[in-house]
Design a protein around this motif. Structure first.
Motif, mmCIF file in Angstrom:
data_model
loop_
_atom_site.group_PDB
_atom_site.id
_atom_site.type_symbol
_atom_site.label_atom_id
_atom_site.label_comp_id
_atom_site.label_asym_id
_atom_site.label_seq_id
_atom_site.Cartn_x
_atom_site.Cartn_y
_atom_site.Cartn_z
ATOM 1 N N LEU A 51 1.657 3.813 -3.198
ATOM 2 C CA LEU A 51 0.947 4.870 -2.964
ATOM 3 C C LEU A 51 1.380 6.066 -3.792
ATOM 4 O O LEU A 51 0.591 6.580 -4.649
ATOM 5 C CB LEU A 51 0.637 5.304 -1.670
ATOM 6 C CG LEU A 51 -0.373 6.556 -1.372
ATOM 7 C CD1 LEU A 51 -1.651 6.264 -1.713
ATOM 8 C CD2 LEU A 51 -0.419 6.821 -0.018
ATOM 9 N N ARG A 58 2.658 8.402 -6.860
ATOM 10 C CA ARG A 58 2.717 8.305 -8.144
ATOM 11 C C ARG A 58 4.067 7.927 -8.729
ATOM 12 O O ARG A 58 3.989 6.953 -9.750
ATOM 13 C CB ARG A 58 2.269 9.646 -8.936
ATOM 14 C CG ARG A 58 2.157 9.649 -10.378
ATOM 15 C CD ARG A 58 1.619 10.959 -10.853
ATOM 16 N NE ARG A 58 1.270 11.114 -12.117
ATOM 17 C CZ ARG A 58 2.077 11.432 -13.205
ATOM 18 N NH1 ARG A 58 3.240 11.894 -12.699
ATOM 19 N NH2 ARG A 58 1.653 11.673 -14.165
ATOM 20 N N ARG A 99 3.396 19.188 -10.949
ATOM 21 C CA ARG A 99 2.290 18.326 -10.676
ATOM 22 C C ARG A 99 1.482 19.088 -9.497
ATOM 23 O O ARG A 99 1.862 19.931 -8.832
ATOM 24 C CB ARG A 99 2.952 17.053 -9.944
ATOM 25 C CG ARG A 99 3.501 16.054 -10.890
ATOM 26 C CD ARG A 99 2.325 15.042 -11.030
ATOM 27 N NE ARG A 99 1.939 14.109 -10.102
ATOM 28 C CZ ARG A 99 0.932 13.606 -9.833
ATOM 29 N NH1 ARG A 99 -0.165 13.809 -10.826
ATOM 30 N NH2 ARG A 99 0.640 12.943 -8.708
ATOM 31 N N PHE A 158 0.999 -1.151 -0.060
ATOM 32 C CA PHE A 158 0.016 -0.095 -0.118
ATOM 33 C C PHE A 158 0.933 1.281 0.052
ATOM 34 O O PHE A 158 0.611 2.241 -0.752
ATOM 35 C CB PHE A 158 -0.893 0.102 1.262
ATOM 36 C CG PHE A 158 -1.891 0.925 1.331
ATOM 37 C CD1 PHE A 158 -3.144 1.273 0.656
ATOM 38 C CD2 PHE A 158 -1.459 2.336 1.935
ATOM 39 C CE1 PHE A 158 -3.848 2.072 0.685
ATOM 40 C CE2 PHE A 158 -2.197 3.395 2.299
ATOM 41 C CZ PHE A 158 -3.388 3.486 1.575
ATOM 42 N N PHE A 159 1.792 1.509 0.777
ATOM 43 C CA PHE A 159 2.522 2.658 1.101
ATOM 44 C C PHE A 159 3.706 2.525 -0.132
ATOM 45 O O PHE A 159 3.994 3.715 -0.431
ATOM 46 C CB PHE A 159 3.245 2.715 2.265
ATOM 47 C CG PHE A 159 2.146 3.257 3.548
ATOM 48 C CD1 PHE A 159 1.769 4.420 3.319
ATOM 49 C CD2 PHE A 159 1.704 2.473 4.115
ATOM 50 C CE1 PHE A 159 0.793 4.873 4.283
ATOM 51 C CE2 PHE A 159 0.564 2.643 5.139
ATOM 52 C CZ PHE A 159 0.336 4.130 5.026
#
Lengths: 402, 196
Positions: A316, A318, B56, A312-313
């Motif tokens: 996460l 981008r 961004r 998950f981390f």
């Protein structure tokens, strides 16, 4: 950034895999290792050999049928970006015939694996007696047979249509047919995969039942499929086959799917756990009591952290999903955790005093990996590694994330 | 505010007929000495933000921070209510029952993250915008445009920084001819009337 707008207008057909001699011998060696590991374990501890077999069988069956689900989904949703990697997913379905063989092997071990096959244990147990209309060997064989043959049928239809387009088939017809067949497959898959998970994994404890179990197994298998897809796509890109076709945007998208199904796995796993924790019914809590005692509690925590928190981390931000090397490493980790998860489902039923991890587990899994690798390389050697006539391919190659 | 009877030139706009030529031109404008410019398109054009050299968005960081705060706040709320303030035995479970708290913690993350995303988006998009009007209806229909702005009328230019203003001294002739060289089909001036 300066080159981000440079559009590719002509796509060279990368063709099929060229020299696969080394790969074939490596995977062949893996199969030999797997056979030795299985029979060496079988001569000493039959039950352990069957649990190793069941885990590796479900691991690769889930990945190959997950690939078919992905192919069906990309037809139904008309997704454009998958045009670049759909053929790689299709290659995984070449494993389905081997899944039939491994299912037959599981049938052979049914008496060691499933206590409900033993009439003396069923007799006098009202819960298992009540389930005997479903949990009996004949119906068990029928369900597995219908499921696997059905998957094989849908794979032949969907993958065959896609392959025919390479030979100059009419893509409009391929698209229309695949869409209809894909919808049929999704409906069939929902029932058949749940039945497989219920039969082959959940019935290891015939007292236990959980309606979430099928979804839980699907979430794990589908995440493992995306991890396998990421690994194969990145290797093909690095070796030059998908160079100029797959770029960091596609790696990003596969990373997103891995991330999404990391969450979905945790969601289904937690939903299953929380409802059982709340309701506190003896035949349900037994499943978790086994996994929260005698050393298994550490494995349960490690499973949650390793299969949810870490990916998950890691997935996460981008930038991480666009970094090929990191996605590759996380994908290997996710595959490892999928095996860990299946081990957590299977082993406590037989070894409540603690996990068994050793050469049998690794060896048998390697054998299955060898079989999987062999059929996938054979498929990619016979066919183009990309669906080159797909009208969406130029758009898929040139697309950007906003 | 400029209070002369002369209308103030707020910029020069160049129109393009398709997205590809807009992106090619945008790259050239980005690499030129014109610092303040913006693109207007009737639909989202892939790759335009890279051509414009936009950084961004900061919105995801706000979302992430607020979502994790939401997780923590929701845990604290339940811990305080169920253990500290009003301990009750429910279903024989302990006062501090993490499994029962998790759905609310999840919802708390979504709620705070979602609301924060909305307001962060409004803030970073410089909305609400009550003064700027569309300078040509065609940009919502079939045309693509690049507007090179006059730094004087850009309220985000620090007016007290004399050097900054002098360095960006605006010449509408230069901007017009530059837009023509990068392939604009039609070039015209935009005044504050009709735009501000």
């Amino acid at each position: 950034m300066a080159h981000a707008h440079a559009a590719v207008h002509r796509i060279e057909n990368p063709g099929s895999l060229k020299s696969t001699g080394t790969l074939t011998s490596v995977f062949g060696a893996f199969i030999v290792i797997g056979l030795i590991a299985f029979f060496a374990t079988y001569s000493g501890d039959q039950q352990r050999a069957w649990t190793c077999l069941l885990r590796s069988h479900f691991f690769f069956m889930g990945i190959s049928v997950g690939a078919l689900f992905f192919v069906a989904m990309s037809w139904i949703t008309t997704s454009m970006w998958t045009a670049t990697i759909r053929r790689v997913a299709e290659s995984f379905t070449a494993y389905l015939p081997i899944a039939i063989v491994s299912t037959v092997l599981v049938f052979l071990g049914a008496h060691s694996l499933y206590s409900w096959t033993n009439p003396s244990l069923v007799h006098g147990d009202p819960i298992i007696e009540g389930k005997s209309g479903y949990l009996n060997l004949t119906f068990f064989y029928i369900r597995a047979g219908v499921g696997l043959l059905g998957w094989l049928f849908f794979a032949k239809k969907l993958v065959g249509a896609s392959l025919s387009s390479d030979q100059g088939g009419d893509f409009k017809k391929v698209y229309g047919m695949s869409r209809k067949v894909g919808i049929g497959f999704i409906a069939f898959f929902a029932i058949s995969f749940s039945a497989m998970a219920f039969d082959q994994l959940m019935s290891l404890d015939p007292h236990f039942f959980s309606t979430m179990f099928g979804v839980y197994c699907f979430a794990g298998a589908y995440q493992a499929f995306f991890s396998m897809l990421a690994i194969v796509v990145i290797i093909l890109r690095r070796t030059g086959y998908l160079k100029g076709i797959v770029n960091e945007n596609h790696v990003h998208d596969i990373g997103k799917w891995m991330f999404a199904f990391t969450i979905f796995w945790a969601y289904t796993g937690f939903s299953q756990y929380m409802l059982i924790w709340y309701a506190n019914l003896p035949e349900e809590t037994g499943y978790f009591m086994l996994r929260f005692n005698h050393g298994w509690e550490n494995i349960s925590i490690a499973l949650f952290i390793g299969r949810f928190f870490l990916p998950f981390f890691l997935l996460l931000p981008r930038g991480n999903k666009r970094c090929e090397e990191l996605v590759f490493l996380v994908a290997i980790w996710c595959l490892f955790m999928h095996g860990f998860d299946l081990n957590w489902i299977i082993q406590p039923e037989f070894y409540p005093d603690g996990p068994r991890v050793g050469l049998p587990e690794v060896g048998v899994w390697l054998g299955f990996l060898g079989a999987f690798g062999l059929v996938v390389t054979r498929f990619l050697k016979k066919n183009n590694v990309v669906s080159i006539k797909d009208p969406m391919l130029p758009d898929a190659v040139n697309y950007h994330h906003i | 505010m400029h209070k002369s009877t002369e209308p103030v030139l707020s910029g020069v706009v160049g129109f393009f007929d398709d997205a590809d030529s807009l992106i090619d031109a945008t790259v050239k404008v980005r690499d030129s000495s014109f610092k303040y410019f913006d693109c207007f398109t009737p639909f989202a054009v892939h790759g335009l933000e890279a051509a414009q050299g936009l950084k961004r968005s900061k919105v995801p960081y706000v979302t992430g921070f607020c979502a994790f705060s939401g997780t923590g706040l929701a845990f604290w709320l339940q811990y305080y209510a169920c253990k500290t303030s009003w301990p009750h035995i429910v279903g024989g479970k302990p006062f501090n029952s993490l499994p029962a708290f998790v759905p609310i913690m999840f919802e708390g993350s979504i709620l705070l993250g979602g609301i924060a995303t909305f307001f962060a988006m409004i803030y970073f998009n410089r909305l609400p915008n009550l003064t700027k009007r569309a300078f040509d209806p065609a940009i919502t229909n079939n045309r693509f445009a690049i507007l090179i702005e006059n730094p004087i009328t850009n309220k985000y230019v620090d007016e007290h920084d004399e050097d900054e203003v002098r360095a960006n001294a605006f010449s509408s002739e230069a901007a017009e001819s530059f837009l023509k060289t990068v392939g604009a089909k039609e070039v015209r001036k935009v005044y504050e009337e009709g735009w501000f």
